[in-house]
Motif scaffolding. Structure first.
Motif, short mmCIF file in Angstrom:
data_model
loop_
_atom_site.label_atom_id
_atom_site.label_comp_id
_atom_site.label_asym_id
_atom_site.label_seq_id
_atom_site.Cartn_x
_atom_site.Cartn_y
_atom_site.Cartn_z
N ASP A 1 -3.45 5.92 3.71
CA ASP A 1 -2.20 5.23 3.34
C ASP A 1 -2.46 4.13 2.33
O ASP A 1 -3.42 3.35 2.45
CB ASP A 1 -1.55 4.62 4.58
CG ASP A 1 -0.87 5.66 5.45
OD1 ASP A 1 -1.50 6.71 5.69
OD2 ASP A 1 0.26 5.44 5.88
N PHE A 2 -1.58 4.05 1.32
CA PHE A 2 -1.61 2.91 0.41
C PHE A 2 -1.09 1.68 1.15
O PHE A 2 -0.30 1.80 2.10
CB PHE A 2 -0.72 3.18 -0.82
CG PHE A 2 -1.23 4.26 -1.72
CD1 PHE A 2 -2.48 4.16 -2.32
CD2 PHE A 2 -0.45 5.38 -2.00
CE1 PHE A 2 -2.95 5.16 -3.17
CE2 PHE A 2 -0.91 6.38 -2.84
CZ PHE A 2 -2.17 6.28 -3.43
N PRO A 3 -1.47 0.48 0.72
CA PRO A 3 -0.89 -0.73 1.33
C PRO A 3 0.62 -0.74 1.18
O PRO A 3 1.18 -0.12 0.26
CB PRO A 3 -1.54 -1.87 0.53
CG PRO A 3 -2.79 -1.29 -0.04
CD PRO A 3 -2.47 0.15 -0.31
N GLU A 4 1.30 -1.45 2.09
CA GLU A 4 2.77 -1.46 2.06
C GLU A 4 3.32 -2.10 0.78
O GLU A 4 4.43 -1.78 0.36
CB GLU A 4 3.31 -2.19 3.28
CG GLU A 4 2.85 -3.63 3.40
CD GLU A 4 3.39 -4.30 4.66
OE1 GLU A 4 3.21 -5.52 4.79
OE2 GLU A 4 3.98 -3.59 5.49
N ASN A 5 2.54 -2.99 0.15
CA ASN A 5 3.00 -3.61 -1.09
C ASN A 5 2.47 -2.81 -2.28
O ASN A 5 1.67 -3.29 -3.09
CB ASN A 5 2.60 -5.08 -1.18
CG ASN A 5 1.12 -5.30 -1.00
OD1 ASN A 5 0.41 -4.46 -0.49
ND2 ASN A 5 0.64 -6.45 -1.44
N SER A 6 2.92 -1.55 -2.38
CA SER A 6 2.48 -0.64 -3.44
C SER A 6 3.69 -0.01 -4.11
O SER A 6 4.67 0.33 -3.45
CB SER A 6 1.57 0.46 -2.88
OG SER A 6 0.42 -0.08 -2.27
N GLN A 7 3.59 0.15 -5.43
CA GLN A 7 4.68 0.75 -6.21
C GLN A 7 4.88 2.21 -5.81
O GLN A 7 5.99 2.66 -5.58
CB GLN A 7 4.34 0.65 -7.71
CG GLN A 7 5.42 1.20 -8.63
CD GLN A 7 6.60 0.27 -8.74
OE1 GLN A 7 6.51 -0.89 -8.35
NE2 GLN A 7 7.70 0.76 -9.26
N ILE A 8 3.79 2.94 -5.79
CA ILE A 8 3.83 4.34 -5.37
C ILE A 8 3.45 4.36 -3.90
O ILE A 8 2.32 4.08 -3.52
CB ILE A 8 2.85 5.20 -6.19
CG1 ILE A 8 3.14 5.05 -7.68
CG2 ILE A 8 2.93 6.66 -5.76
CD1 ILE A 8 4.53 5.49 -8.10
#
Length: 785
Positions: free
Chosen positions: A182-189
């Protein structure tokens, strides 16, 4: 250590009220600092969770002056820029993010999906847990995040397993080719299902401005060279019509630019509600101001205690105690109180973690996810303890042991000036924040109470599933049977839910038009209460017609009822009143827009949202429950997210409202902390002046006169602080208002109300605290030393 513990215990019990107030004020300040800084950390580190994020750029483009800067570009332009320079390592041409239903083992999940061309994942380079990003080279293969794999299958070992779009019976399977971390929650995508586009879609279509583009460069230093090379290539290869427009530009800066991914979070292009660095810096200032206000209280309390500890300190010096050890002990006592407050703040944070306080920030408030911030808060608590105890410890140990001090530093000219300066700063902060929040409140109220051109208070909106779209008539019939429902209509978008919608350009030359486009059904305008000003409403038999707003007719005067909007285009069947269709960040009154109706829409499904008109006096909460229950007949177990228009507006202005609530809460906390300080200082001052109060009463002063004596000094302080703070509060509010195209003026009553509020609270605090000594028997007061 034993001496320190004994002295601390004795001091804490002797000055119990002051010590408790200190701990409460500091604990609130530390907890507030932590909460605010989680939001700051979220914003400043946005999009920094990708590998080598500093090498990733987003394309922003301006097709013409009328369209302005935007994110959407045709596929050929995006691909041309991606191949313009060897410094570009990868390109990601992506489409819309769509929520779709997926069935897995009989369970239905609604998940977001993003599509792209080619190996678009090479730009974002997710960390693969199983499988590979190369899987997207195969048709109908997808990548999913770990969280989604665990939710759907309970395992990450899912490569080769199937997801079924819609329902399994629809026979639209896709194969899981990989699972990424998972990408961090503060990610554009975000953590989407990633899927490739059909490679032939819009391959040579220069007119479909429908894609967002990201590029990975080998070095950020080469971005200017990449932009120039891409512009030169466009000048040679682009269609003749586009080249004519480009020749009027001096260089690429007027047509497109590449913006670092780390700056995208603060870019208003494509997202007018984006965060701003100024707002983040204001939050940082607010967090430190609250801590400083609490620290001032702590320092003032320490100063106020000083005269009452002089005899004790001098006695210890006579008995042989070293000055350095005495000072160290006093500072250690101060640090200990601050650390106790820090511990209490942790308890407060744990207590409010799952409460409404979480809605104030977009970051997770779990302590374990912010260990560096927690350590910084701990360090600040120690620093405040040292600073608050430093001056009093040096002052109280500076007298010769034989000196018997009669008097009070707290009432000496030097002491009064220092305390007055510290209290002034507290009032300055309170006034500034209250004025700012007043300005924000009036704009928020203006947004809610303005006329929108349709009956927003009577409308409930909900989402529509694929199954429900297939049974449109049955859905209308089912919902219409619910008591209180007056009408049902479908639309692709929800009015006032976003800044930009689908934008269409039609015609050429002098008959060229650009407008916001709203696909709806034939009942939509009636259900919403939008009035036709000329022509007619939609008919069920219409297949490709417009109803424009009056702003469009004013801007394009050749348009007329029963005539094509532009040569060869659809007919205009009517005009409607200008309505607010986007947000107050735009001036909708002058923006052309059109409702369109296509009875046989094969290219897209416009029934994404259902709009339900509710009769006056109906219990809306009960109706929403009935609507949800009725829609579950078409897709069991699905949440259709029925909501009032007020909730739609709250979501549309979530960033502004969140900032407003943050400032409101922490303004109130700053006032509370300041009043704790005023309460404590008045308590000590009235104790110091008990003898003076007794003498004044003997000479005929009344209780009211004595209370006025105490209040008069604070009134002068309040007036001075208000005069200084007002411009700063105005500036914060004015900056916040700049995000709106339509805004309310800043009213004078906001300043007056802020002054009266803080003054009233202060006067009440001073009066309550001074009342006891003002009413005490003068004989008892005069005996006091």
């Amino acid at each position: 250590m034993n001496t320190l513990a004994r002295n601390f215990s004795h001091t804490f019990r002797r000055f119990l009220t002051a010590s408790v107030l200190n701990i409460i004020g500091l604990a609130i300040a530390f907890a507030s600092f932590f909460v605010i800084m989680t939001q700051v950390d979220y914003d400043l580190n946005f999009n920094k969770g990708y590998k080598d994020y500093q090498n990733i750029y987003r394309l922003e483009i301006k097709p013409n002056e009328e369209w302005g800067w935007q994110l959407w570009t045709p596929r050929p332009i995006a691909e041309l820029i991606g191949t313009a320079s060897p410094h570009i390592q990868a390109s990601a041409i992506t489409g819309w993010v769509n929520d779709n239903d997926y069935e897995v083992n009989g369970n239905l999940f609604n998940e977001p999906m993003m599509t792209g061309f080619g190996d678009f994942m090479n730009v974002f380079q997710p960390e693969m847990v199983t499988g590979s990003t190369d899987a997207l080279e195969k048709k109908d293969n997808v990548l999913i995040p770990v969280s989604m794999a665990m939710r759907m299958f309970g395992s990450t070992d899912v490569v080769g397993k199937m997801l079924f779009r819609g329902k399994q019976s629809d026979n639209k399977p896709v194969t899981i080719g990989g699972v990424y971390k998972d990408f961090p929650e503060n990610s554009q995508i975000g953590n989407y299902i990633f899927m490739p586009f059909d490679p032939d879609i819009d391959k040579n279509n220069w007119g479909n401005w429908n894609y967002t583009c990201y590029y990975r460069l080998n070095n950020p230093a080469n971005v200017s060279e990449v932009e120039k090379l891409a512009f030169q290539k466009l000048m040679k290869i682009a269609p003749e019509e586009l080249q004519e427009g480009l020749q009027e530009e001096k260089d690429n800066a007027d047509f497109f630019h590449l913006i670092p991914l780390s700056e995208v979070h603060f870019s208003k292009i494509g997202n007018k509600s984006a965060s701003s660095r100024t707002t983040v810096y204001l939050l940082i200032c607010v967090s430190f101001l609250i801590v400083i206000v609490a620290a001032i209280n702590f320092t003032n309390f320490s100063l106020a205690e000083t005269p009452m500890r002089l005899k004790s300190i001098n006695t210890q010096k006579v008995l042989g105690a070293k000055t350095s050890s005495l000072r160290g002990g006093l500072i250690a006592e101060s640090v200990l109180i601050s650390l106790i407050a820090f511990a209490v703040s942790l308890v407060l944070l744990l207590a409010v973690r799952n409460s409404g306080i979480q809605d104030l920030v977009t970051a997770d408030l779990s302590l374990g996810k912010h260990l560096p911030l927690l350590a910084a808060t701990f360090g600040i608590s120690i620093l405040i303890g040292v600073l608050a105890g430093l001056y009093p410890s040096f002052y109280v140990t500076s007298f010769p042991p034989a000196l018997v001090l009669k008097g009070s530093f707290g009432l000496s000219p030097k002491g009064r000036k220092l305390r007055t300066a510290l209290v002034c700063f507290q009032f300055f902060v309170a006034f500034m924040l209250i004025i700012a929040i007043g300005i924000m409140y009036t704009q928020s109220r203006y947004i809610r109470t303005s006329e929108y051109g349709y009956d927003k208070d009577a409308i409930v909106v909900g989402d529509v599933t694929q199954d429900a779209r297939k049974q449109k008539d049955a859905v209308v019939s089912e919902l219409s049977r619910i008591s209180g429902v007056e009408g049902v209509a479908f639309s692709q978008f929800v009015l006032n839910s976003q800044d930009t919608y689908m934008s269409w350009g039609r015609g050429e030359g002098d008959k060229n038009i650009n407008f916001a486009c709203f696909p709806v059904d034939e009942h939509y305008l009636d259900v919403m209460g939008i009035r036709i000003t000329d022509g007619r409403n939609f008919k069920p038999s219409d297949n490709g017609v417009y109803i424009f707003n009056e702003a469009a007719r004013k801007k394009y005067p050749w348009m007329a009822v029963d005539m094509p909007a532009t040569p060869g285009d659809w007919n205009v069947v009517g005009f409607c009143e200008n309505i607010r269709f986007s947000t107050f960040r735009n001036n909708d009154i002058v923006e052309p827009m059109a409702f369109i109706y296509v009875s046989n829409a094969k290219n897209w499904s416009y029934e994404n949202r259902v709009n339900v008109r509710i009769s006056a006096g109906t219990d809306k909460v009960a109706v929403i429950r009935s609507l949800q229950k009725a829609m579950e007949k078409f897709t069991p177990g699905h949440d259709f997210n029925f909501r009032f228009m007020d909730q739609v507006l709250d979501n549309a202005y979530r960033n502004e409202l969140r900032f407003t609530r943050q400032v409101l809460l922490f303004s109130l906390l700053a006032i509370v902390i300041s009043m704790i300080g005023v309460f404590g200082l008045t308590m000590f001052e009235s104790e110091y002046r008990r003898k003076e109060i007794g003498i004044r009463k003997i000479f005929g002063s009344t209780t009211g006169e004595i209370l006025r004596m105490f209040n008069k000094r604070y009134l002068y302080i309040l007036i001075g602080c208000f005069i200084v703070a007002a411009p700063f509060g105005w500036w914060i509010g004015q900056h916040w208002l700049e995000g709106f195209a339509e805004r309310t003026p800043i009213r004078a009553w906001i300043f007056l109300a802020s002054f009266l509020l803080v003054t009233a609270i202060t006067m009440i605090t001073v009066t309550v605290q001074s009342w006891k000594n003002a009413n005490e028997n003068p004989a008892n007061s005069i005996k006091t030393e």
